[in-house]
Write a protein that holds these residues in place. Structure first.
Motif, short mmCIF file in Angstrom:
data_model
loop_
_atom_site.label_atom_id
_atom_site.label_comp_id
_atom_site.label_asym_id
_atom_site.label_seq_id
_atom_site.Cartn_x
_atom_site.Cartn_y
_atom_site.Cartn_z
N LEU A 168 15.39 3.15 -5.36
CA LEU A 168 14.95 2.02 -4.57
C LEU A 168 14.03 2.50 -3.45
CD1 LEU A 168 15.11 -0.99 -3.78
CD2 LEU A 168 17.18 -0.42 -2.47
N VAL A 169 12.84 1.92 -3.38
CA VAL A 169 11.87 2.29 -2.36
C VAL A 169 11.90 1.30 -1.19
CG1 VAL A 169 9.42 2.59 -1.87
CG2 VAL A 169 10.37 3.39 -4.04
N SER A 213 12.16 8.29 3.23
CA SER A 213 10.93 9.07 3.11
C SER A 213 9.67 8.21 3.17
CB SER A 213 10.93 9.88 1.81
OG SER A 213 11.00 9.03 0.69
N VAL A 214 9.81 6.88 3.11
CA VAL A 214 8.62 6.02 3.17
C VAL A 214 8.57 5.18 4.44
CG1 VAL A 214 8.64 5.88 0.64
CG2 VAL A 214 9.54 3.96 1.99
N LYS A 215 9.60 5.27 5.27
CA LYS A 215 9.62 4.51 6.52
C LYS A 215 8.42 4.85 7.38
CE LYS A 215 14.61 3.75 6.94
NZ LYS A 215 15.85 4.10 7.67
N ARG A 250 5.43 4.25 6.63
CA ARG A 250 4.22 4.37 5.80
C ARG A 250 4.07 3.18 4.83
NH1 ARG A 250 3.82 8.34 2.17
NH2 ARG A 250 6.06 8.58 1.85
N PHE A 251 5.18 2.67 4.35
CA PHE A 251 5.17 1.57 3.39
C PHE A 251 5.64 0.29 4.06
CE2 PHE A 251 5.87 4.11 -0.82
CZ PHE A 251 4.84 4.95 -0.48
N THR A 252 5.09 -0.84 3.63
CA THR A 252 5.52 -2.15 4.12
C THR A 252 5.66 -3.11 2.96
OG1 THR A 252 4.36 -1.81 6.23
CG2 THR A 252 5.02 -4.05 5.68
N ILE A 253 6.83 -3.73 2.85
CA ILE A 253 7.05 -4.72 1.81
C ILE A 253 6.91 -6.11 2.42
CG2 ILE A 253 9.57 -4.78 2.15
CD1 ILE A 253 9.83 -5.15 -0.92
N GLN A 274 2.55 -2.43 0.57
CA GLN A 274 1.42 -1.73 1.17
C GLN A 274 1.84 -0.29 1.41
OE1 GLN A 274 -1.80 -2.76 1.93
NE2 GLN A 274 -2.11 -0.60 2.40
N MET A 275 1.10 0.64 0.84
CA MET A 275 1.45 2.05 0.93
C MET A 275 0.33 2.80 1.64
SD MET A 275 3.10 2.63 -2.86
CE MET A 275 1.52 2.47 -3.70
N ASN A 276 0.64 3.34 2.79
CA ASN A 276 -0.34 4.08 3.58
C ASN A 276 0.06 5.55 3.69
OD1 ASN A 276 -1.72 1.64 4.12
ND2 ASN A 276 -0.46 1.25 5.92
N ASN A 277 -0.90 6.38 4.04
CA ASN A 277 -0.66 7.81 4.20
C ASN A 277 0.12 8.37 3.00
OD1 ASN A 277 -0.61 10.34 5.38
ND2 ASN A 277 1.18 9.89 6.65
#
Length: 121
Positions: free
Chosen positions: A47-48, A63-65, A67-70, A82-85
């Motif tokens: 789960l991401v 690991s995605v906190k 950087r990612f936004t749902i 949205q996936m950044n960096n």
């Protein structure tokens, strides 16, 4: 007929951005928890990020906190990631999941077909 159709995957360099989108139909979207999972080469599906039906509470893999936004649009029946960096370790097939609920411990959910995200220079 239930459909979850992902789009937006591709090849991106480290530090780049991608936006995944999942278009849903055939089930009560606005009352479903929507999530993104990923499965890397030889790994298990994890789960991401997820977002609740009402109120929009979110969860992120550590690991995605940051950087990612749902996000979700109940009117359009879409959920985006949205996936950044982006980092090479983000390389995986990303799957959209819709969870309608649990009945007597049994999870009722649907999966998309997945979209490949490759982070490489």
């Amino acid at each position: 007929q239930v459909q979850l159709v992902e789009s937006g995957g591709g090849l991106v360099q480290p530090g780049g951005s991608l936006r995944l989108s999942c278009a849903a139909s055939g089930f009560p979207f606005s009352t479903s928890v929507m999530s993104w999972y990923r499965q890397g080469p030889g790994g298990e599906r994890v789960l991401v990020a997820s977002i609740t039906a009402i109120g929009g509470s979110t969860y992120y893999l550590d690991s995605v906190k940051g950087r990612f936004t749902i996000s979700r649009d109940n009117a359009k029946k879409t959920v985006d990631l949205q996936m950044n960096n982006l980092k090479p370790e983000d390389t995986a097939v990303y799957y959209c999941n819709a969870t309608l609920g649990y009945i007597r411990g049994v999870r009722y959910d649907y999966w998309g077909q997945g979209t490949q995200v490759t982070v490489s220079s």
